[in-house]
Scaffold this motif. Structure first.
Motif, short mmCIF file in Angstrom:
data_model
loop_
_atom_site.label_atom_id
_atom_site.label_comp_id
_atom_site.label_asym_id
_atom_site.label_seq_id
_atom_site.Cartn_x
_atom_site.Cartn_y
_atom_site.Cartn_z
N MET A 120 0.63 -0.94 -0.02
CA MET A 120 0.16 -0.13 -0.38
C MET A 120 0.58 1.14 0.05
O MET A 120 0.61 1.74 0.27
CB MET A 120 -0.73 0.36 0.94
N GLN B 147 -6.04 5.91 1.35
CA GLN B 147 -6.39 4.57 1.10
C GLN B 147 -7.62 3.84 1.06
O GLN B 147 -7.56 2.95 0.17
CB GLN B 147 -4.62 3.80 1.73
N ARG C 34 -8.71 3.20 -2.71
CA ARG C 34 -8.03 2.27 -3.52
C ARG C 34 -8.31 0.92 -2.95
O ARG C 34 -9.07 0.00 -3.67
CB ARG C 34 -6.52 3.03 -3.41
N GLN C 35 -8.10 0.36 -1.96
CA GLN C 35 -7.73 -1.00 -2.14
C GLN C 35 -8.12 -1.70 -0.11
O GLN C 35 -6.67 -0.36 0.64
CB GLN C 35 -6.19 -1.72 -2.25
N LEU D 228 -4.22 -2.39 7.18
CA LEU D 228 -4.81 -0.64 7.64
C LEU D 228 -5.03 -1.32 9.00
O LEU D 228 -5.28 -0.56 9.97
CB LEU D 228 -5.57 -0.62 6.86
#
Length: 287
Positions: A83, A250, A253-254, A259
């Motif tokens: 990431m 983030q 996005r994905q 995370l």
């Protein structure tokens, strides 16, 4: 003499009343304790769930059931291979939070000390500081960014974002110090001044050790409120974003357990800081 002293049933009645009072106190304590535990579980259960999912295996997802147990996503977080590199935003957030904590602490102590003197206009001064709490964060950040654009000032995490974060954390530290000083006995300072101490010496040797728990509390307020601030940082940080902005970017996005890993790591660091502060205060009180 108590008029009920000569009545045979008075002592038994008094004992029953005391027993009933103790029983009600115990029941109240258990009920309040149970409600507190339920509230804490409700508050911390989502964080605990994310912490568990952060230990998913290499092919693990963001929901249950977990696909294996490993430290894979923590390694990915450190190596920045999925990431992007979170270390620069993390460093900016940490430095910004430290600067905000120190500034909040100094200004809170000074402002609370000034309020003790009841100077002319102290009511307006009080509500002026509280504007940081009353104003919505998005409006404050957007308005400050618009003002900087009009004045030709470039936004950056260590200048404009720093000022906005201090304006957000200062009211909390100020109210904390006001509560501490409201319980402070001013005769202690007066005695030191009478014995020949200067005002600075009286503050350093008498006042500061007594109000030190509140000072540490303002430091924690300043750090925690700045570290995870998103709304006020959105328009004032500039090109070099902080950690909350990086995490929110983030999410569009994905979404991966990485995370969850960074959230777990920062939460654990915060808990360690609180435990360390508590231990320090306990040692100071023992001394």
């Amino acid at each position: 003499m108590d008029g009920s002293a000569g009545i045979p049933w008075a002592p038994a009645t008094t004992r029953r009343r005391r027993f009933g009072h103790r029983a009600r106190s115990r029941i109240t304590a258990w009920v309040l304790g149970t409600l507190t535990v339920i509230f804490l579980l409700y508050q911390w259960l989502p964080i605990f769930t994310l912490s568990v999912l952060s230990f998913s295996g290499e092919n693990g997802g963001t929901t249950f059931p977990m696909n294996g147990v490993s430290l894979h996503w923590y390694r990915e977080l450190w190596e920045a291979s999925v990431m992007g590199d979170f270390k620069p935003p993390l460093g900016r957030s940490f430095l910004l939070a430290v600067a905000c904590a120190v500034t909040t602490c100094l200004l809170s102590v000074a402002a609370a000390q000034a309020m003790r003197g009841r100077f002319r206009g102290h009511d307006a001064f009080f509500y002026l500081i509280l504007l940081g709490i009353m104003a919505p964060g998005l409006l404050v950040g957007f308005g400050f960014a618009l003002l900087c654009r009009i004045l030709g000032i470039e936004t950056a995490w260590n200048t404009t974002a720093y000022l906005v974060h201090v304006s957000w954390a200062l009211p909390f530290g100020f109210l904390t110090m006001l509560a501490i000083f409201n319980r402070f006995d001013p005769r202690l300072e007066e005695a030191a001044l009478t014995l020949g101490a200067s005002r600075w010496t009286a503050f350093r040797r008498i006042t500061l050790p007594i109000v030190l728990p509140g000072v540490i509390g303002t430091l924690l307020f300043g750090f925690s409120l700045s570290y995870d601030e998103f709304a006020r940082s959105m328009f004032t940080t500039g090109a070099d974003i902080t950690l909350p902005l990086a995490v929110m970017a983030q999410l569009d996005r994905q979404l991966t357990p990485e995370l969850y890993a960074i959230g777990t790591a920062t939460t654990a660091a915060s808990l360690l800081a609180i435990l360390g502060t508590t231990a320090t205060l306990w040692l100071l009180r023992r001394r």
